[in-house]
Design an enzyme around this catalytic site. Structure first.
Site, mmCIF file in Angstrom:
data_model
loop_
_atom_site.group_PDB
_atom_site.id
_atom_site.type_symbol
_atom_site.label_atom_id
_atom_site.label_comp_id
_atom_site.label_asym_id
_atom_site.label_seq_id
_atom_site.Cartn_x
_atom_site.Cartn_y
_atom_site.Cartn_z
ATOM 1 N N GLU A 227 23.661 18.764 29.465
ATOM 2 C CA GLU A 227 22.511 18.652 28.570
ATOM 3 C C GLU A 227 22.536 17.250 27.973
ATOM 4 O O GLU A 227 23.319 16.965 27.073
ATOM 5 C CB GLU A 227 22.586 19.721 27.470
ATOM 6 C CG GLU A 227 22.514 21.146 27.978
ATOM 7 C CD GLU A 227 21.149 21.483 28.570
ATOM 8 O OE1 GLU A 227 20.161 20.799 28.242
ATOM 9 O OE2 GLU A 227 21.068 22.427 29.367
ATOM 10 N N CYS A 261 18.080 15.129 20.305
ATOM 11 C CA CYS A 261 17.901 14.786 21.715
ATOM 12 C C CYS A 261 16.462 14.930 22.175
ATOM 13 O O CYS A 261 16.049 14.287 23.147
ATOM 14 C CB CYS A 261 18.819 15.632 22.594
ATOM 15 S SG CYS A 261 18.579 17.420 22.400
#
Length: 477
Positions: A227, A261
């Site tokens: 991720e 993010c």
């Protein structure tokens, strides 16, 4: 083979520390081999224990998040503890149904026969979590590991030391060490962990370290979930409700001081739209954080001075229409919400993922150029579009590639338990949340059963002559 840098990192660990890590991995492997984690009731019991631990340790976790990132209690409850609690509840509620074998038909040539897809645990897993959402992004994948019937080592980020210590206390106080162990530390501990064999490595962080993780995993052919991140773009179309759009963009960008993010990394619009949007962005920032965000209880801080310096260097005061370097405080790790206009595509702020409270606005001629700009760069973790025109929304869905696409909102979709979340290309591989977490932490094993009588397999075994060959010829056309 290990690189010289890896060898240097692991050699820095003393024998005692190496022994502790090896013992933790071995204990979890033994526990998995003994079948400890396979019963569904045992998995549910550990999920319940995690939920109870989250409630019991709430004050400690909230204090740690405030110390590391300046997070307010409310923001921490919304983006960290609350999301994790909802994830546990969702997985626990649905786990039995998700684990129920799925039937399939093996096909005409195998008739009569039956088939099932069974989800089996992978084994001992490694979860390496980041510092920006240090509770959420550590415990959300751990939920999947437990639900899948695996044992797990959790490596929290040393960059958020108070939260790392709080997570360690939570795990050791509330979860069974036969299921989960924590390894705290820095590069040396992580490097040594990566030299061990795991059955899955789940890493959240930046692409540079992601490549290191992938190379280390390849030594044992270990599957990985990466991720990562990237520059998530947002496009604002002409005719959009700019007041509502600005509020959603400002919240998505400046939550956690931009250290997210999936935060909007940069904004694209026509110059006319930018000119009309800027006042709304200013007003939205004031509405959310006041005229002096430094005094707001809801505005966070950079995680450390290293990241403060990095983001500060990306700010061009001549282009700042809000915030800028004035008022920035290195000692307090405070960077004001900053908006920059007149930004060029080759400016330093466009050279890397910002990961801080700086939003550059870039002029494009319209949706055609915005789509071309997105497609000309690496695939982002998320793309955003605000448009009153359904045909433009559909173009972004069809013509761009990203880990996810959010239309009319920012950030909030990350908390959904029913949506798979993950990247594509440079922004990552694999996905998780809800049922997808169970799928990524298990193997879908087909189980096929065929009775010995009647022996219809004679049809597909040699010798192939006469009527058999003719029949096979017709079946396999």
């Amino acid at each position: 083979m290990p690189t010289n840098a890896h060898q240097a990192a692991t050699s820095a660990l003393d024998a005692v520390r190496r022994g502790e890590i090896l013992a933790a991995v071995a204990a979890l492997r033994d526990s998995f081999a003994a079948g400890t984690t396979r019963p569904i009731e045992a998995r549910i019991a550990q999920l319940d224990a995690l939920a109870a631990g989250l409630r019991a340790e709430r004050p400690r976790l909230l204090k740690a998040l405030e110390m590391d990132l300046g997070k307010s209690r409310t923001e921490s409850l919304i983006t960290e503890l609350g999301v994790v609690a909802q994830e546990i509840a969702h997985v626990r509620k649905n786990l039995r149904g998700w684990l129920r074998p799925e039937r399939f038909g093996p096909g005409l040539l195998l008739a009569p026969s039956s088939g099932q897809i069974r989800r089996e645990p992978l084994g001992t897993t490694l979860i390496i979590s980041p510092w920006n959402y240090p509770v959420n992004l550590a415990l959300a994948p751990l939920i999947g590991a437990i639900a899948g019937g695996n044992t797990a080592i959790l490596k929290p980020s040393e960059v958020a030391p108070a939260t790392s210590a709080a997570l360690t206390h939570l795990i050791r106080s509330h979860l069974d060490p036969a299921w989960v162990r924590v390894v705290e530390g820095a590069v040396e501990e992580t490097t040594f962990l990566l030299e061990q064999r795991f059955d899955l490595i789940f890493y959240t962080g930046n692409g540079a370290v992601g490549r290191i993780v992938a190379r280390a995993a390849a030594e044992h052919l270990t599957p990985t979930v990466l991720e990562l991140g990237g520059k998530s773009p947002v496009f604002v179309d002409e005719g959009t409700d700019l007041a509502a759009t600005a509020r959603r963009i400002v919240w998505g960008k400046f939550t956690n001081a931009g250290q997210t993010c999936v935060a909007p990394d940069y904004l694209m619009a026509t110059q006319a739209t930018i000119d009309r949007l800027v006042p709304h962005l200013r007003q939205a920032t004031i509405a959310l954080y006041g005229r002096d965000p430094r005094r707001s209880r809801d505005y966070g801080r950079m995680v450390n001075q290293k990241h403060f310096d990095r983001v500060l260097a990306l700010i061009d005061d001549d282009k700042a229409v809000l915030g800028g370097t004035t008022g920035a405080d290195r000692e307090a790790r405070y960077l004001p919400p900053t908006i920059m206009t007149g930004v060029d595509w080759d400016d330093p702020v466009m050279g890397e993922e910002i990961f801080g409270p700086v939003l550059p606005l870039l002029e494009v001629s319209g949706p055609d150029e915005a789509i071309a700009r997105i497609n000309g760069d690496e695939k982002p973790l998320t793309a955003y579009a605000f448009s009153p025109r359904p045909e433009i929304e559909e173009r972004f869905a069809e013509e761009t590639s990203s880990g996810s696409l959010a239309l009319g909102l920012t950030l909030a979709h990350l908390g959904s338990q029913t949506m798979p979340f993950g990247g594509v290309g440079e922004s990552g591989t694999g996905a998780y949340h809800g049922r997808t977490s169970l799928q990524v932490f298990t193997h879908a094993k087909p189980v096929v059963k065929k009775p010995l009588r009647p022996d219809t397999l004679r049809l597909v075994t040699p010798p192939y002559r006469g009527a058999k060959r003719a029949l096979l010829g017709r079946l396999l056309r």
